[in-house]
Design a protein around this motif. Sequence first.
Motif, PDB file in Angstrom:
ATOM      1  N   GLU A  19       0.835  -1.205   0.000  1.00  0.00           N
ATOM      2  CA  GLU A  19       0.000   0.000   0.000  1.00  0.00           C
ATOM      3  C   GLU A  19       0.869   1.255   0.000  1.00  0.00           C
ATOM      4  N   PHE A  20       1.977   1.220   0.735  1.00  0.00           N
ATOM      5  CA  PHE A  20       2.909   2.349   0.794  1.00  0.00           C
ATOM      6  C   PHE A  20       3.531   2.613  -0.585  1.00  0.00           C
ATOM      7  N   ASP A  21       3.959   1.536  -1.256  1.00  0.00           N
ATOM      8  CA  ASP A  21       4.541   1.683  -2.589  1.00  0.00           C
ATOM      9  C   ASP A  21       3.516   2.205  -3.587  1.00  0.00           C
ATOM     10  N   LEU A  22       2.301   1.713  -3.505  1.00  0.00           N
ATOM     11  CA  LEU A  22       1.237   2.159  -4.391  1.00  0.00           C
ATOM     12  C   LEU A  22       0.943   3.638  -4.186  1.00  0.00           C
ATOM     13  N   CYS A  23       0.960   4.079  -2.935  1.00  0.00           N
ATOM     14  CA  CYS A  23       0.743   5.501  -2.629  1.00  0.00           C
ATOM     15  C   CYS A  23       1.857   6.348  -3.226  1.00  0.00           C
ATOM     16  N   ASN A  24       3.113   5.886  -3.115  1.00  0.00           N
ATOM     17  CA  ASN A  24       4.243   6.608  -3.694  1.00  0.00           C
ATOM     18  C   ASN A  24       4.181   6.646  -5.219  1.00  0.00           C
ATOM     19  N   ILE A  25       3.764   5.570  -5.832  1.00  0.00           N
ATOM     20  CA  ILE A  25       3.640   5.515  -7.293  1.00  0.00           C
ATOM     21  C   ILE A  25       2.572   6.493  -7.761  1.00  0.00           C
ATOM     22  N   LYS A  26       1.441   6.532  -7.077  1.00  0.00           N
ATOM     23  CA  LYS A  26       0.373   7.465  -7.440  1.00  0.00           C
ATOM     24  C   LYS A  26       0.820   8.906  -7.277  1.00  0.00           C
ATOM     25  N   SER A  27       1.552   9.181  -6.201  1.00  0.00           N
ATOM     26  CA  SER A  27       2.055  10.531  -5.965  1.00  0.00           C
ATOM     27  C   SER A  27       3.016  10.943  -7.077  1.00  0.00           C
ATOM     28  N   LEU A  28       3.898  10.050  -7.468  1.00  0.00           N
ATOM     29  CA  LEU A  28       4.832  10.337  -8.538  1.00  0.00           C
ATOM     30  C   LEU A  28       4.105  10.582  -9.858  1.00  0.00           C
ATOM     31  N   CYS A  29       3.084   9.801 -10.136  1.00  0.00           N
ATOM     32  CA  CYS A  29       2.293   9.992 -11.361  1.00  0.00           C
ATOM     33  C   CYS A  29       1.618  11.359 -11.376  1.00  0.00           C
ATOM     34  N   GLU A  30       1.085  11.765 -10.235  1.00  0.00           N
ATOM     35  CA  GLU A  30       0.452  13.084 -10.145  1.00  0.00           C
ATOM     36  C   GLU A  30       1.466  14.196 -10.361  1.00  0.00           C
ATOM     37  N   GLN A  31       2.680  14.028  -9.837  1.00  0.00           N
ATOM     38  CA  GLN A  31       3.725  15.023 -10.031  1.00  0.00           C
ATOM     39  C   GLN A  31       4.130  15.118 -11.499  1.00  0.00           C
ATOM     40  N   VAL A  32       4.242  13.984 -12.165  1.00  0.00           N
ATOM     41  CA  VAL A  32       4.607  13.974 -13.588  1.00  0.00           C
ATOM     42  C   VAL A  32       3.534  14.667 -14.414  1.00  0.00           C
ATOM     43  N   ILE A  33       2.289  14.400 -14.128  1.00  0.00           N
ATOM     44  CA  ILE A  33       1.189  15.041 -14.854  1.00  0.00           C
ATOM     45  C   ILE A  33       1.198  16.546 -14.599  1.00  0.00           C
ATOM     46  N   SER A  34       1.411  16.939 -13.351  1.00  0.00           N
ATOM     47  CA  SER A  34       1.458  18.351 -12.999  1.00  0.00           C
ATOM     48  C   SER A  34       2.605  19.062 -13.715  1.00  0.00           C
ATOM     49  N   LEU A  35       3.770  18.463 -13.742  1.00  0.00           N
ATOM     50  CA  LEU A  35       4.915  19.057 -14.429  1.00  0.00           C
ATOM     51  C   LEU A  35       4.686  19.150 -15.933  1.00  0.00           C
ATOM     52  N   SER A  36       4.031  18.162 -16.486  1.00  0.00           N
ATOM     53  CA  SER A  36       3.725  18.181 -17.914  1.00  0.00           C
ATOM     54  C   SER A  36       2.776  19.326 -18.252  1.00  0.00           C
ATOM     55  N   GLU A  37       1.765  19.530 -17.428  1.00  0.00           N
ATOM     56  CA  GLU A  37       0.830  20.637 -17.638  1.00  0.00           C
ATOM     57  C   GLU A  37       1.535  21.984 -17.483  1.00  0.00           C
ATOM     58  N   TYR A  38       2.416  22.091 -16.495  1.00  0.00           N
ATOM     59  CA  TYR A  38       3.169  23.318 -16.272  1.00  0.00           C
ATOM     60  C   TYR A  38       4.081  23.623 -17.454  1.00  0.00           C
ATOM     61  N   ARG A  39       4.718  22.592 -17.987  1.00  0.00           N
ATOM     62  CA  ARG A  39       5.581  22.772 -19.159  1.00  0.00           C
ATOM     63  C   ARG A  39       4.779  23.263 -20.356  1.00  0.00           C
ATOM     64  N   SER A  40       3.603  22.732 -20.535  1.00  0.00           N
ATOM     65  CA  SER A  40       2.730  23.167 -21.621  1.00  0.00           C
ATOM     66  C   SER A  40       2.337  24.632 -21.447  1.00  0.00           C
ATOM     67  N   GLN A  41       2.025  25.035 -20.218  1.00  0.00           N
ATOM     68  CA  GLN A  41       1.680  26.432 -19.943  1.00  0.00           C
ATOM     69  C   GLN A  41       2.862  27.353 -20.215  1.00  0.00           C
ATOM     70  N   LEU A  42       4.051  26.927 -19.814  1.00  0.00           N
ATOM     71  CA  LEU A  42       5.248  27.729 -20.058  1.00  0.00           C
ATOM     72  C   LEU A  42       5.524  27.889 -21.549  1.00  0.00           C
ATOM     73  N   PHE A  43       5.328  26.819 -22.314  1.00  0.00           N
ATOM     74  CA  PHE A  43       5.572  26.897 -23.743  1.00  0.00           C
ATOM     75  C   PHE A  43       4.560  27.826 -24.415  1.00  0.00           C
ATOM     76  N   ASP A  44       3.305  27.780 -23.982  1.00  0.00           N
ATOM     77  CA  ASP A  44       2.291  28.697 -24.520  1.00  0.00           C
ATOM     78  C   ASP A  44       2.660  30.151 -24.212  1.00  0.00           C
ATOM     79  N   TYR A  45       3.120  30.392 -22.990  1.00  0.00           N
ATOM     80  CA  TYR A  45       3.554  31.734 -22.607  1.00  0.00           C
ATOM     81  C   TYR A  45       4.727  32.182 -23.475  1.00  0.00           C
ATOM     82  N   LEU A  46       5.709  31.309 -23.659  1.00  0.00           N
ATOM     83  CA  LEU A  46       6.879  31.634 -24.466  1.00  0.00           C
ATOM     84  C   LEU A  46       6.473  31.923 -25.909  1.00  0.00           C
TER      85      LEU A  46
END
Length: 84
Positions: A19-46
């Motif tokens: 359960e601990f590993d699954l929680c960490n995997i989900k957290s990492l997935c959410e971070q990757v998605i968040s960073l991907s969205e942020y990168r897209s926003q930065l590119f639109d701004y640029l």
Amino acid sequence: VEATLKKTAETSMGTEISEFDLCNIKSLCEQVISLSEYRSQLFDYLRNRMAAIAPNLTVMVGELVGARLIAHSGSLMNLAKHPA
């Protein structure tokens, strides 16, 4: 596909995910998605800023390369002063 998956599952050498590993995997997935969205926003701004500030440079070399050239030279005026 189902048969292949079953065969692979039977021969897998992996272990159960805790359960601990699954929680960490989900957290990492959410971070990757968040960073991907942020990168897209930065590119639109640029893209918008480069189209407004240096449209000719943007057409010739693109947004990212143009922004890097401006940053490397220090300013758009300094870039304009450099010989071709």
